[in-house]
Design a protein around this motif. Structure first.
Motif, PDB file in Angstrom:
ATOM      1  N   UNK A 190       0.767  -1.250   0.000  1.00 28.03           N
ATOM      2  CA  UNK A 190       0.000   0.000   0.000  1.00 28.03           C
ATOM      3  C   UNK A 190       0.796   1.297   0.000  1.00 28.03           C
ATOM      4  N   UNK A 191       1.956   1.327   0.629  1.00 29.93           N
ATOM      5  CA  UNK A 191       2.654   2.628   0.696  1.00 29.93           C
ATOM      6  C   UNK A 191       3.566   2.848  -0.514  1.00 29.93           C
ATOM      7  N   UNK A 192       4.488   1.931  -0.751  1.00 31.70           N
ATOM      8  CA  UNK A 192       5.291   2.044  -1.961  1.00 31.70           C
ATOM      9  C   UNK A 192       6.590   2.813  -1.819  1.00 31.70           C
ATOM     10  N   UNK A 193       6.825   3.437  -0.664  1.00 33.06           N
ATOM     11  CA  UNK A 193       8.099   4.108  -0.381  1.00 33.06           C
ATOM     12  C   UNK A 193       8.632   3.583   0.945  1.00 33.06           C
ATOM     13  N   UNK A 194       9.942   3.569   1.102  1.00 36.92           N
ATOM     14  CA  UNK A 194      10.566   3.029   2.308  1.00 36.92           C
ATOM     15  C   UNK A 194      10.154   3.811   3.563  1.00 36.92           C
ATOM     16  N   UNK A 195      10.294   3.145   4.711  1.00 35.04           N
ATOM     17  CA  UNK A 195       9.879   3.732   5.987  1.00 35.04           C
ATOM     18  C   UNK A 195      10.658   5.003   6.328  1.00 35.04           C
ATOM     19  N   UNK A 200       3.879   7.237 -23.973  1.00 32.83           N
ATOM     20  CA  UNK A 200       5.006   7.432 -23.050  1.00 32.83           C
ATOM     21  C   UNK A 200       4.613   8.185 -21.774  1.00 32.83           C
ATOM     22  N   UNK A 201       3.303   8.325 -21.537  1.00 31.41           N
ATOM     23  CA  UNK A 201       2.824   9.028 -20.333  1.00 31.41           C
ATOM     24  C   UNK A 201       2.365   8.000 -19.292  1.00 31.41           C
ATOM     25  N   UNK A 202       2.854   8.138 -18.072  1.00 34.71           N
ATOM     26  CA  UNK A 202       2.452   7.260 -16.969  1.00 34.71           C
ATOM     27  C   UNK A 202       1.854   8.125 -15.868  1.00 34.71           C
ATOM     28  N   UNK A 203       0.671   7.749 -15.419  1.00 37.09           N
ATOM     29  CA  UNK A 203      -0.011   8.576 -14.423  1.00 37.09           C
ATOM     30  C   UNK A 203       0.317   8.115 -13.005  1.00 37.09           C
ATOM     31  N   UNK A 204       1.046   8.937 -12.287  1.00 40.92           N
ATOM     32  CA  UNK A 204       1.330   8.624 -10.874  1.00 40.92           C
ATOM     33  C   UNK A 204       0.039   8.709 -10.080  1.00 40.92           C
ATOM     34  N   UNK A 205      -0.755   9.740 -10.370  1.00 45.04           N
ATOM     35  CA  UNK A 205      -2.088   9.833  -9.776  1.00 45.04           C
ATOM     36  C   UNK A 205      -2.903  10.864 -10.541  1.00 45.04           C
ATOM     37  N   UNK A 206      -3.930  10.389 -11.243  1.00 40.55           N
ATOM     38  CA  UNK A 206      -4.792  11.322 -11.984  1.00 40.55           C
ATOM     39  C   UNK A 206      -5.556  12.220 -11.012  1.00 40.55           C
ATOM     40  N   UNK A 207      -5.850  11.674  -9.817  1.00 40.38           N
ATOM     41  CA  UNK A 207      -6.623  12.437  -8.819  1.00 40.38           C
ATOM     42  C   UNK A 207      -5.739  13.341  -7.971  1.00 40.38           C
ATOM     43  N   UNK A 208      -4.461  13.434  -8.314  1.00 40.16           N
ATOM     44  CA  UNK A 208      -3.500  14.228  -7.537  1.00 40.16           C
ATOM     45  C   UNK A 208      -3.445  13.781  -6.079  1.00 40.16           C
ATOM     46  N   UNK A 237      -1.188  12.161  -3.296  1.00 36.49           N
ATOM     47  CA  UNK A 237       0.238  11.888  -3.042  1.00 36.49           C
ATOM     48  C   UNK A 237       0.447  10.432  -2.627  1.00 36.49           C
ATOM     49  N   UNK A 238      -0.521   9.868  -1.894  1.00 37.36           N
ATOM     50  CA  UNK A 238      -0.421   8.461  -1.480  1.00 37.36           C
ATOM     51  C   UNK A 238      -0.395   7.551  -2.707  1.00 37.36           C
ATOM     52  N   UNK A 292       3.498  16.423   3.158  1.00 36.18           N
ATOM     53  CA  UNK A 292       3.121  15.055   3.508  1.00 36.18           C
ATOM     54  C   UNK A 292       4.116  14.064   2.931  1.00 36.18           C
ATOM     55  N   UNK A 293       3.604  12.990   2.345  1.00 34.57           N
ATOM     56  CA  UNK A 293       4.482  11.969   1.782  1.00 34.57           C
ATOM     57  C   UNK A 293       5.165  12.473   0.492  1.00 34.57           C
ATOM     58  N   UNK A 294       4.687  13.620  -0.006  1.00 33.64           N
ATOM     59  CA  UNK A 294       5.326  14.267  -1.162  1.00 33.64           C
ATOM     60  C   UNK A 294       6.788  14.598  -0.879  1.00 33.64           C
ATOM     61  N   UNK A 295       7.093  14.924   0.373  1.00 31.74           N
ATOM     62  CA  UNK A 295       8.485  15.195   0.754  1.00 31.74           C
ATOM     63  C   UNK A 295       9.360  13.964   0.559  1.00 31.74           C
TER      64      UNK A 295
END
Ligand code: TXA
Ligand code: MG
Length: 315
Positions: free
Chosen positions: A176-181, A260-268, A270-271, A301-304
């Motif tokens: 669910x998170x996808x980034x290290x602790x 060549x476009x990948x959507x990290x989040x269409x809903x903007x 950050x999670x 938030x997790x954007x950092x």
């Protein structure tokens, strides 16, 4: 989904198998709620050596040790009030505590930093917790990727990274998170050594104390002191609105659709972006794009944590 010969469903039988493997010294891949871990018995030098060798990781970059409970953690580490307060709020979860090792602890010295401190975490993932409980030993687990590459968040990516050098990879439907602790050192000052889903603001609020976000300057080996950390293997460009020639573009928010476009989040969200980041960085390289550009990610938030990893990847 096609299953590879070393990818195993996390069912009862395979969890028991994985636990036996860990106990007997093998190194295997286990999902956590953050990223995949390359896991070995933290009591055994041979297991820890195998982890360093598989990752090709410098020996002076210590490893996080995972525990099933606070009680288990307290058997190996020296605790303080701050830790208890934080653990009540955030553990099990994506927060790693740097603590002095307890006298008489049998943890392999190879996982420690130069001050003989141990990084401790209780992961919030059923599969990992089950192996911790069944094996009965603390588990050393760095992220399951080759040193300096981006972490893995899918069994298939672990498989691609290590091939058949890994005997056993436990499958996870979704990390669910996808980034290290978040990694923190506790003491007279509280320092965030690596930002993550648990932010400085969240920690500060719980402890009612200032939390420093700067990198630790002492001789503690802090994440990211190694220059090319988190590199996808192709150039990474930040704060872009267009892809480079033959490059991919990772987009936060809305954009016209293209190959060549990948959507990290269409809903903007950050999670959502955090959980897609490593998948798409790996995919861009795999699909043969010569570089990857990324649109601006809000630094809150997790954007950092996302920006922290991207800055390192872009160096
Ligand atoms: O989310 C995570 O933390 C994942 C999952 C598997 O738990 N693990 C992970 O481990 O990201 P790794 O090894 O890729 O990153 C841990 C970072 C390292 O960069 C290391 O420098 C730092 O934490 N670290 C580990 N032990 C430390 C210690 N005793 N003192 C200071 N830093 C330490
Ligand atoms: Mg790592």
């Amino acid at each position: 989904m096609k299953f590879y010969s070393n990818i195993y469903k996390a069912n009862k039988e395979n969890l028991a198998k994985a636990s036996k493997l860990i106990k007997s010294g093998a190194v295997i891949a286990i999902p956590t709620e953050t990223v995949y871990g390359l896991a070995g018995n933290a009591y055994r030098n041979d297991s820890v050596k195998k982890i360093y060798a598989l990752k090709n990781r410098p020996r002076n970059n210590p490893l996080i040790v995972h525990f099933p409970s606070l009680a288990a953690m307290l058997r190996e580490a020296v605790i303080n009030d701050q830790l208890i307060t934080l653990a009540k709020h955030f553990s099990p979860g994506p927060l790693t505590y740097i603590l002095p090792l307890k006298k008489g602890s049998k943890i392999s010295k190879l996982v420690l930093n130069s001050k003989k401190q141990i990084a401790c975490r209780i992961p919030n993932n059923k599969t990992f917790l089950s192996v911790l409980k069944q094996s009965g030993v603390p588990i050393a687990a760095p992220s399951a990727n080759l040193s300096n590459q981006v972490s893995t968040t899918r069994a298939i990516d672990v498989h691609k990274e290590f091939g058949n050098k890994l005997p056993f990879i436990l499958h996870s439907k979704k990390i669910n998170i996808g980034l290290e602790s978040t990694v923190i050192s506790l003491g007279s000052t509280i320092n965030i050594l690596r930002p993550g889903a648990i932010t400085a603001e969240m920690i500060s609020k719980v402890l009612n104390k200032r939390v420093f976000e700067k990198k630790h300057k002492g001789d503690v080996v802090a994440p990211g002191q190694f220059k090319k950390h988190y590199s996808p293997g192709i150039p990474v460009y930040l704060n872009k609105t267009k892809a480079k020639k033959d490059g991919a573009l990772l987009v936060f928010g809305k954009h016209k659709i293209a190959k060549n476009i990948f959507f990290l989040s269409k809903q903007s969200s950050l999670q959502e972006a955090a959980s897609n980041l490593y998948v798409y960085l790996r995919k861009a390289k795999e699909l043969g794009y010569s570089s990857v550009s990324i649109t601006k990610i809000p630094n809150k938030g997790i954007g950092k944590a996302i920006n922290d990893r991207l800055i390192r990847a872009s160096r």
